[in-house]
Design a protein around this motif. Structure first.
Motif, PDB file in Angstrom:
ATOM      1  N   LEU A  20     -14.473   7.527 -21.333  1.00  0.00           N
ATOM      2  CA  LEU A  20     -13.151   8.077 -21.047  1.00  0.00           C
ATOM      3  C   LEU A  20     -13.105   8.679 -19.646  1.00  0.00           C
ATOM      4  N   ASP A  21     -14.142   9.408 -19.273  1.00  0.00           N
ATOM      5  CA  ASP A  21     -14.139  10.025 -17.936  1.00  0.00           C
ATOM      6  C   ASP A  21     -14.281   8.977 -16.838  1.00  0.00           C
ATOM      7  N   SER A  22     -15.008   7.931 -17.127  1.00  0.00           N
ATOM      8  CA  SER A  22     -15.166   6.858 -16.156  1.00  0.00           C
ATOM      9  C   SER A  22     -13.821   6.171 -15.909  1.00  0.00           C
ATOM     10  N   ASP A  23     -13.095   5.921 -16.964  1.00  0.00           N
ATOM     11  CA  ASP A  23     -11.783   5.283 -16.810  1.00  0.00           C
ATOM     12  C   ASP A  23     -10.777   6.234 -16.155  1.00  0.00           C
ATOM     13  N   LEU A  24     -10.878   7.511 -16.460  1.00  0.00           N
ATOM     14  CA  LEU A  24      -9.983   8.476 -15.802  1.00  0.00           C
ATOM     15  C   LEU A  24     -10.302   8.562 -14.313  1.00  0.00           C
ATOM     16  N   ALA A  25     -11.567   8.547 -13.959  1.00  0.00           N
ATOM     17  CA  ALA A  25     -11.952   8.595 -12.543  1.00  0.00           C
ATOM     18  C   ALA A  25     -11.378   7.397 -11.809  1.00  0.00           C
ATOM     19  N   SER A  26     -11.512   6.240 -12.424  1.00  0.00           N
ATOM     20  CA  SER A  26     -10.983   5.020 -11.827  1.00  0.00           C
ATOM     21  C   SER A  26      -9.473   5.109 -11.672  1.00  0.00           C
ATOM     22  N   ALA A  27      -8.812   5.581 -12.708  1.00  0.00           N
ATOM     23  CA  ALA A  27      -7.349   5.652 -12.704  1.00  0.00           C
ATOM     24  C   ALA A  27      -6.847   6.605 -11.627  1.00  0.00           C
ATOM     25  N   MET A  28      -7.458   7.773 -11.532  1.00  0.00           N
ATOM     26  CA  MET A  28      -6.976   8.756 -10.558  1.00  0.00           C
ATOM     27  C   MET A  28      -7.327   8.308  -9.131  1.00  0.00           C
ATOM     28  N   MET A  29      -8.525   7.736  -8.969  1.00  0.00           N
ATOM     29  CA  MET A  29      -8.930   7.309  -7.629  1.00  0.00           C
ATOM     30  C   MET A  29      -8.060   6.144  -7.138  1.00  0.00           C
ATOM     31  N   SER A  30      -7.417   5.446  -8.052  1.00  0.00           N
ATOM     32  CA  SER A  30      -6.556   4.327  -7.636  1.00  0.00           C
ATOM     33  C   SER A  30      -5.212   4.807  -7.086  1.00  0.00           C
ATOM     34  N   ILE A  31      -4.913   6.100  -7.270  1.00  0.00           N
ATOM     35  CA  ILE A  31      -3.647   6.629  -6.733  1.00  0.00           C
ATOM     36  C   ILE A  31      -3.793   6.773  -5.217  1.00  0.00           C
ATOM     37  N   ASN A  32      -2.749   6.444  -4.513  1.00  0.00           N
ATOM     38  CA  ASN A  32      -2.766   6.503  -3.052  1.00  0.00           C
ATOM     39  C   ASN A  32      -3.250   7.860  -2.544  1.00  0.00           C
ATOM     40  N   ALA A  33      -4.125   7.830  -1.552  1.00  0.00           N
ATOM     41  CA  ALA A  33      -4.569   9.025  -0.835  1.00  0.00           C
ATOM     42  C   ALA A  33      -5.549   9.909  -1.601  1.00  0.00           C
ATOM     43  N   VAL A  34      -5.936   9.515  -2.806  1.00  0.00           N
ATOM     44  CA  VAL A  34      -6.888  10.335  -3.563  1.00  0.00           C
ATOM     45  C   VAL A  34      -8.309  10.082  -3.041  1.00  0.00           C
ATOM     46  N   LYS A  35      -9.066  11.152  -2.808  1.00  0.00           N
ATOM     47  CA  LYS A  35     -10.429  11.033  -2.263  1.00  0.00           C
ATOM     48  C   LYS A  35     -11.501  11.652  -3.161  1.00  0.00           C
ATOM     49  N   SER A  46       0.821  -1.219   0.000  1.00  0.00           N
ATOM     50  CA  SER A  46       0.000   0.000   0.000  1.00  0.00           C
ATOM     51  C   SER A  46       0.851   1.264   0.000  1.00  0.00           C
ATOM     52  N   SER A  47       2.149   1.106  -0.020  1.00  0.00           N
ATOM     53  CA  SER A  47       3.041   2.265  -0.046  1.00  0.00           C
ATOM     54  C   SER A  47       2.927   3.042  -1.353  1.00  0.00           C
ATOM     55  N   ALA A  48       3.102   4.355  -1.259  1.00  0.00           N
ATOM     56  CA  ALA A  48       3.094   5.183  -2.468  1.00  0.00           C
ATOM     57  C   ALA A  48       4.263   4.842  -3.379  1.00  0.00           C
ATOM     58  N   ARG A  49       5.190   4.067  -2.866  1.00  0.00           N
ATOM     59  CA  ARG A  49       6.317   3.661  -3.708  1.00  0.00           C
ATOM     60  C   ARG A  49       5.839   2.932  -4.961  1.00  0.00           C
ATOM     61  N   GLU A  50       4.719   2.254  -4.859  1.00  0.00           N
ATOM     62  CA  GLU A  50       4.184   1.534  -6.020  1.00  0.00           C
ATOM     63  C   GLU A  50       3.958   2.467  -7.197  1.00  0.00           C
ATOM     64  N   THR A  51       3.683   3.734  -6.895  1.00  0.00           N
ATOM     65  CA  THR A  51       3.358   4.663  -7.989  1.00  0.00           C
ATOM     66  C   THR A  51       4.543   4.918  -8.914  1.00  0.00           C
ATOM     67  N   ALA A  52       5.751   4.604  -8.465  1.00  0.00           N
ATOM     68  CA  ALA A  52       6.904   4.747  -9.363  1.00  0.00           C
ATOM     69  C   ALA A  52       6.722   3.881 -10.605  1.00  0.00           C
ATOM     70  N   THR A  53       6.137   2.705 -10.425  1.00  0.00           N
ATOM     71  CA  THR A  53       5.964   1.812 -11.574  1.00  0.00           C
ATOM     72  C   THR A  53       4.930   2.360 -12.552  1.00  0.00           C
ATOM     73  N   ARG A  54       3.966   3.110 -12.029  1.00  0.00           N
ATOM     74  CA  ARG A  54       2.979   3.731 -12.922  1.00  0.00           C
ATOM     75  C   ARG A  54       3.638   4.813 -13.774  1.00  0.00           C
ATOM     76  N   VAL A  55       4.527   5.565 -13.101  1.00  0.00           N
ATOM     77  CA  VAL A  55       5.222   6.625 -13.831  1.00  0.00           C
ATOM     78  C   VAL A  55       6.053   6.016 -14.961  1.00  0.00           C
ATOM     79  N   ALA A  56       6.690   4.894 -14.669  1.00  0.00           N
ATOM     80  CA  ALA A  56       7.480   4.208 -15.700  1.00  0.00           C
ATOM     81  C   ALA A  56       6.591   3.768 -16.852  1.00  0.00           C
TER      82      ALA A  56
END
Lengths: 362, 362, 362, 362
Positions: free
Chosen positions: C231-246, C132-142
């Motif tokens: 497109l907006d539905s998938d963007l909502a899902s994608a952004m909400m999957s980022i750690n700490a997003v509410k 659950s660490s935000a470290r996982e997000t590095a792989t998304r950036v890649a």
């Protein structure tokens, strides 16, 4: 199955080329708290490893697998267990010989995926077959080792039942024999015959096909989800995805076409533990759902396409040419497909076990 | 393939039971602007329809299909075209005889999905087989008619090539013959033989298996996405999902196990339109990707399990009993599977065509 | 999105824990022949890397990414290109301090996923937050760096537009400013203010939330597939999957609730390059499909839950206790989410680009 | 979510256009043996039905739903139950007025999906909005009624909490009030105010936006599967897929951006039934997994784009023009989205319940 991922609840994604940095896989959806030691995965990998007899490619590679994620020491017991998060497995490539690829770089080897990768992608990784190499199957075997841990009561075993036109004598089937010869053959006498038979083929630089049989015992009734997630449908897909496989059958298989309804339909009687079937032409599956009988799958593996006889082909420019593919290769690739077939069976069963538990709530 | 949906870009979801209100399907992902008339779908359905000869079940049903959504008259041309939104197709059940089900309601018919549905779901729709009835395949045929429109340059045809132990003479293959006999048999002489052969089986209340072959010509090279979305893997899954199918093979299939590398690998020469293969043991697929040659799939259909001989079985309470399944049924269910196999081939190809176009951008 | 994979045609599977051996991802479905150098991926990773200012965690890690598969030197040009097979990326963990975890091992940190992972899996990797660490997000950036290469004409940029209650002045928006301050803030004056504001929060051991905005320019009209792949539905899902997003909003977002129909609906006029919109309350998306205007997404990031004030909580045994989470952490995690949000936008657009191309055939 | 299907284990596929033959859905993966009566589905549909007050469109349609498959009378109890096979639901369109579409056929209505459907598909069904009509949401409500039956212990309720700039007084929240006014408003006083407020908007031919809140009580801890199947991520996707929704937030939502770590992170104490949280800024979800607290989602609905004021737009030929969309429509479409939001919440929870049960085996 979608691109390089298969499974729905138990999902396996594989990556890597024959002569790249590494091959590996990510196993997702595995239940938590399952004891998992890297040695258990390595054991299955070692059964598939090449170079263990003169009948398999002489590529010398330890195929040492590493677990990168998804496990930890249990806080109370200290035993390494799965955490429910993705389990990444990595096998580094260490024996990518820097050989001369000039012969195959520009020519399409008959029977190989050279022409089709080029047609699809506009280029292909010609080094050892790239992504289309049977080396990829090592990652399936690794994933299968995890799948087996999810279903400890299910016993998945495989054997070679035919090489070229020579079928084993099913009356002589002895599972213990499988580990005693380099052919995974359950018929001791036939194994002895295969030794000389395959030596002849090997020495002549030729190759031969085979038929393998994978049997899963202890499968609970109820696995499989009609209509388009039938257990046999997923098994067919799984086996056909293995390199060089050209046919898949369940239970009586193609033989069922020659049977009458009286001969084919398995009769039932009450047994000690529920229903007892008087035969198993169904191969343990009716209407896409497991019956509780052993699940029996067979698949045909074509002969290795790399042989020492010059073959007619074309090159990348479209000109006629001939090709002769030297180098290490298996005279019967079917042999090493036994652990791969077992792994695919284990993965499909694990996936269906989790899906069934989800929908039905056992 | 997942539960009752198959395909990734061209997705088909089917629903309905043999004796319920209706059966139908939703075809999603179809490209827009494709002319589509309900008559084109009906034409394919009519080829599968039962009751057209004494060799198929006497269920009399028009199987009239309705398009509920996803098409409209083009605003300029007035021609009915697809809109890119889901196409729902409905076939109402009109001949659900209110027969007496007391015989089969509590007994598991051997070879049928009775026991397994009950084991999985805790109950089963015993009326005409419910969801496990071959009637479901009508919806696949309807979906396949749409798939064909996506690939107008691809010709998908099927034929019966074996009934019981009797194989056709491939030298006498005549596609025109297929429509001229009730067996979809391309060998005129064998068709004549099947007439008396199957009559004998029918009159004795027995049944027999069959092998079908589906051929797709004009398939462009490059379709199929390794490793787990191989074209042959998806075809195996698609064909094995058809009721009563027990085996699937591509090209040389199980025969490839008996071949040497020299015999099996198809050689190549430059032709007028790109590469020309000197044989087609690959069945048009190498490494999971189409070669441009005809895609050739065969599958084995087991004999109808409903026969007029009493069979040993158990009932829902677990007691031993006998069963005899009277009523309309096909002496060789394989016959009517030809249009179904064609439809599955068309759907798989359409799906891979769209997926390939997405990734590669042709 | 399913378990640890997102996307349909452009599919990303990530793995790895904060303090395990490595984190990484497999990018599947990428078109072939796209030039891809590891330096391009590293550049994006470096923008996200911690320890670059006093406002981000002092974890010192190079986050050096390796490409394990899916690329090769083009046989003619020698340029490294994608091959169409899965691209595996690996980032080894090098700064997992062997710190003392006894404080958090048995206590559930408020605002963290400690309690929920334990509730779901029966155990949790307490080392640095595990999966659950935000470290996982590095792989998304890649993965996002690869996605950008698929859509070279699309410019995806992000910025911090609010920290705590302080919003930027949109009239002072200057994209060039974003790279000049440690907050990814496009308003120079507000960036200067944030420096002292966040210093105060940091020194007091507290934390604060933020709002980010991601803008994609050059998105072609027609991306997005109604109804459930909008497109907006998938963007909502994608952004909400980022750690700490509410929270996630598109275009006018929650502000649209306060608008009248006259104010909200964007009027149109003919422009030089097709239709010109007179406003962009829609955020570039109507009916789930891109309009050709910039796609605008905002998301709210909650304040870091690890703070230096003791908090009431319970331990694994269910007893009341207090906890104080010392150690390196960000006073405003929102800051480093800018490259992550950009990456998710790029991945979603690449996926929809390929899906649209598949169905429509542009 | 993929094209017109959402969910993984509990899968819903919808079809149909506003003015076509019918709309409907197929619900796949539903557990067997769940009592299901068509009246239960109809009850939910009736809550969404238009024409029940002067504040919703005057389309008069019974929206009578039929169950086509997937249920049968239980052989022992006679109660109609699910069978585990796909449940197809059909709602025939009966009030498609044969109105004159010449005004909108060739013009793109601002704020509608006209331009984007045309850009994507090359044509659009202009009759009542075709597939992009809010009429599609009736099928979601029907599916949601089934989802509720899977989780009888979970109570899913929704309410309108803001209309235009006017928010309800949360201190006056009374769930019983929701059914007593045409706005689904839980604040009696505000409901009285909305009556005159919306009348004014309606009479002026304008429209206004709204914010809705959906609350699920009784959700067990552990639902949600990180990283890309987080419960909040799937809820965001589900709500954003509803027509006219422009923003989604969980718990404190965008307000969390303004909070400090001390204010935001919900503290815990031991309670009678496990852990008790002292606040619910998390909205019942931490790390993508349910905490056991109520799951709280809010979403913003933009104002109806069809208004009685002429608007600037372009036509299909690309010429500037004006448009005025007469005819029946809602002054605040947000109102009727309450049952839709509830249905989406119920479907997402049911899906995650089955997925969690599959992986974890509760």
């Amino acid at each position: 199955m979608s691109f390089n991922t298969f499974g729905h609840m138990f999902r396996v994604t594989t990556f890597g080329e024959s002569h790249g940095v590494a091959i590996g896989c990510v196993v997702d959806g595995c239940p938590p708290l399952i004891p998992l030691d890297v040695a258990e995965i390595q054991r299955d990998l070692d059964r598939r490893r090449p170079g263990q007899s003169r009948f398999t490619t002489q590529r010398q590679e330890p195929d040492a697998v590493k677990i990168l994620s998804g496990v930890m020491a249990h806080p109370e017991t200290g035993v390494q267990v799965t955490t429910g998060t993705p389990i990444a497995l990595l096998i580094e490539n260490t024996d990518q010989r820097s050989k001369d690829y000039s012969e195959i770089k520009d020519k399409f080897r008959p029977g190989h995926a050279d022409l089709t990768y080029e047609a699809k992608y506009g280029l292909r990784d010609y080094r050892g077959g790239g992504r289309s190499s049977a080396r990829e199957t090592a990652t399936r075997v690794a994933a299968g080792a995890i799948a087996r841990k999810i279903l400890p009561e299910v016993k998945v075993r495989g054997a070679l039942v035919q090489m070229g036109p020579h079928k084993i004598d099913r009356g002589k089937w002895d599972w213990d024999e499988v580990a005693r010869n380099p052919f995974f053959c359950p018929d001791k006498d036939k194994a002895a015959f295969f030794e000389s038979y395959l030596d002849g083929i090997r020495k002549s630089g030729s190759s031969i096909g085979a038929v393998l049989e994978i049997v899963a015992e202890g499968v609970p009734p109820g696995l499989g989800a009609p209509i388009y997630a039938k257990l046999d449908s997923d098994l067919a897909s799984a086996m056909m995805s293995i390199n060089a496989v050209k046919g898949v059958e369940i239970g009586a298989g193609f033989g069922a076409a020659e049977l009458s309804g009286e001969e084919n339909a398995d009769e039932m009687r009450t047994g000690n533990n529920g229903t007892r079937f008087l035969s198993n032409n169904a191969g343990g599956i009716l209407g896409g759902i497991s019956t509780g009988q052993p699940v029996v799958v067979r698949f045909a593996v074509k002969p290795t396409s790399s042989i020492l006889t010059p073959r007619r082909t074309v090159d990348r420019k479209g000109a006629d040419t001939d090709i002769l593919t030297k180098g290490r290769h298996d005279p019967c690739v079917g042999i090493r497909a036994v652990p791969v077939g077992e792994a695919m069976m284990a993965c499909v069963l694990a996936d269906h076990f989790l899906r069934d538990r989800g929908q039905i709530g056992r």
